[in-house]
Motif scaffolding. Sequence first.
Motif, short mmCIF file in Angstrom:
data_model
loop_
_atom_site.label_atom_id
_atom_site.label_comp_id
_atom_site.label_asym_id
_atom_site.label_seq_id
_atom_site.Cartn_x
_atom_site.Cartn_y
_atom_site.Cartn_z
N SER A 24 10.45 6.71 -16.85
CA SER A 24 10.31 5.62 -15.65
C SER A 24 8.92 5.77 -15.40
N VAL A 25 7.88 4.63 -15.50
CA VAL A 25 6.73 4.53 -14.87
C VAL A 25 6.75 3.29 -14.12
N THR A 26 6.10 3.57 -12.82
CA THR A 26 5.86 2.68 -11.83
C THR A 26 4.23 2.31 -11.97
N TYR A 27 3.96 0.81 -11.70
CA TYR A 27 2.58 0.67 -11.79
C TYR A 27 2.28 -0.15 -10.51
N HIS A 28 1.07 -0.14 -9.99
CA HIS A 28 0.79 -0.87 -8.79
C HIS A 28 -0.44 -1.84 -9.45
N CYS A 29 -0.44 -2.92 -9.05
CA CYS A 29 -1.50 -3.97 -9.74
C CYS A 29 -2.27 -4.79 -8.46
N ASP A 30 -3.11 -5.64 -8.91
CA ASP A 30 -3.85 -6.52 -8.05
C ASP A 30 -2.90 -7.25 -7.22
N GLU A 31 -3.20 -8.05 -6.03
CA GLU A 31 -2.66 -8.66 -5.17
C GLU A 31 -1.43 -7.64 -4.59
N GLY A 32 -1.19 -6.60 -4.68
CA GLY A 32 -0.20 -5.81 -3.94
C GLY A 32 0.98 -5.90 -4.75
N LYS A 33 0.91 -6.40 -6.00
CA LYS A 33 2.14 -6.65 -6.98
C LYS A 33 2.32 -5.15 -7.73
N SER A 34 3.56 -4.86 -8.08
CA SER A 34 3.93 -3.78 -8.59
C SER A 34 5.14 -4.11 -9.64
N PHE A 35 5.58 -3.07 -10.48
CA PHE A 35 6.63 -3.27 -11.27
C PHE A 35 7.03 -1.93 -11.99
N ALA A 80 -3.15 5.29 -18.25
CA ALA A 80 -2.68 4.85 -16.96
C ALA A 80 -2.81 3.27 -16.58
N GLU A 81 -3.35 2.66 -17.44
CA GLU A 81 -3.59 1.21 -17.26
C GLU A 81 -2.56 0.27 -18.02
N ALA A 82 -2.31 -0.92 -17.45
CA ALA A 82 -1.56 -1.80 -17.99
C ALA A 82 -1.53 -3.31 -17.46
N PHE A 83 -1.09 -4.20 -18.31
CA PHE A 83 -0.77 -5.75 -17.60
C PHE A 83 0.51 -6.19 -18.28
N VAL A 84 0.87 -7.43 -17.33
CA VAL A 84 2.03 -7.96 -17.75
C VAL A 84 1.71 -9.40 -18.03
N GLU A 85 1.98 -10.06 -19.30
CA GLU A 85 1.83 -11.42 -19.56
C GLU A 85 3.06 -12.18 -19.75
N ILE A 86 3.27 -13.31 -19.04
CA ILE A 86 4.32 -14.09 -19.15
C ILE A 86 4.13 -15.37 -19.69
N ASP A 87 4.46 -16.01 -20.65
CA ASP A 87 4.01 -17.56 -21.13
C ASP A 87 2.73 -17.64 -21.38
N GLY A 88 2.01 -16.50 -21.85
CA GLY A 88 0.53 -16.70 -22.28
C GLY A 88 -0.35 -16.38 -20.90
N ARG A 89 0.19 -16.15 -19.91
CA ARG A 89 -0.68 -15.94 -18.75
C ARG A 89 -0.52 -14.54 -18.20
N ILE A 90 -1.45 -13.78 -17.62
CA ILE A 90 -1.40 -12.55 -17.25
C ILE A 90 -0.98 -12.75 -15.72
N VAL A 91 -0.01 -12.24 -15.49
CA VAL A 91 0.61 -12.46 -14.03
C VAL A 91 0.40 -11.06 -13.28
N TYR A 92 0.60 -9.84 -14.03
CA TYR A 92 0.20 -8.64 -13.19
C TYR A 92 -1.01 -7.92 -13.97
N ARG A 93 -1.91 -7.89 -13.33
CA ARG A 93 -3.36 -7.41 -13.91
C ARG A 93 -3.94 -6.51 -13.16
N ASN A 94 -4.65 -5.38 -14.06
CA ASN A 94 -5.19 -4.36 -13.44
C ASN A 94 -4.32 -3.27 -12.92
N CYS A 95 -3.14 -2.95 -13.59
CA CYS A 95 -2.26 -2.09 -13.26
C CYS A 95 -2.52 -0.74 -13.39
#
Length: 101
Positions: A24-35, A80-95
């Motif tokens: 299990s890996v937790t990521y913190h991203c721009d805009e205070g988002k995490s997953f 240690a870096e990641a991003f999540v894309e939904i419907d062709g749009r990066i919604v979790y960036r600089n994670c």
Amino acid sequence: MKIGWHAIVILLAAVTLSCAQTKSVTYHCDEGKSFVVVFDGKGDFAILKLSAREVSLPNVPSASGAKYSDGLTTFWGKGAEAFVEIDGRIVYRNCMTVTNR
């Protein structure tokens, strides 16, 4: 009773995760988002836990890093870096990774 193939995939992923060694890996991203991402022991799929939903993603080829996608939602991580894309749009960036287990 009719069960959609998405439900079957999620159920099989959950059963496999419970039987295999997981990470299990937790990521913190721009805009205070995490997953959180839960990887199976073999690298075949990952469970992506977003604030509003949970998605099972199969591993797909990547030129670099680890990439999991169902065609709609994509998780890509390298080191240690990641991003999540939904419907062709990066919604979790600089994670960045904050925990590893």
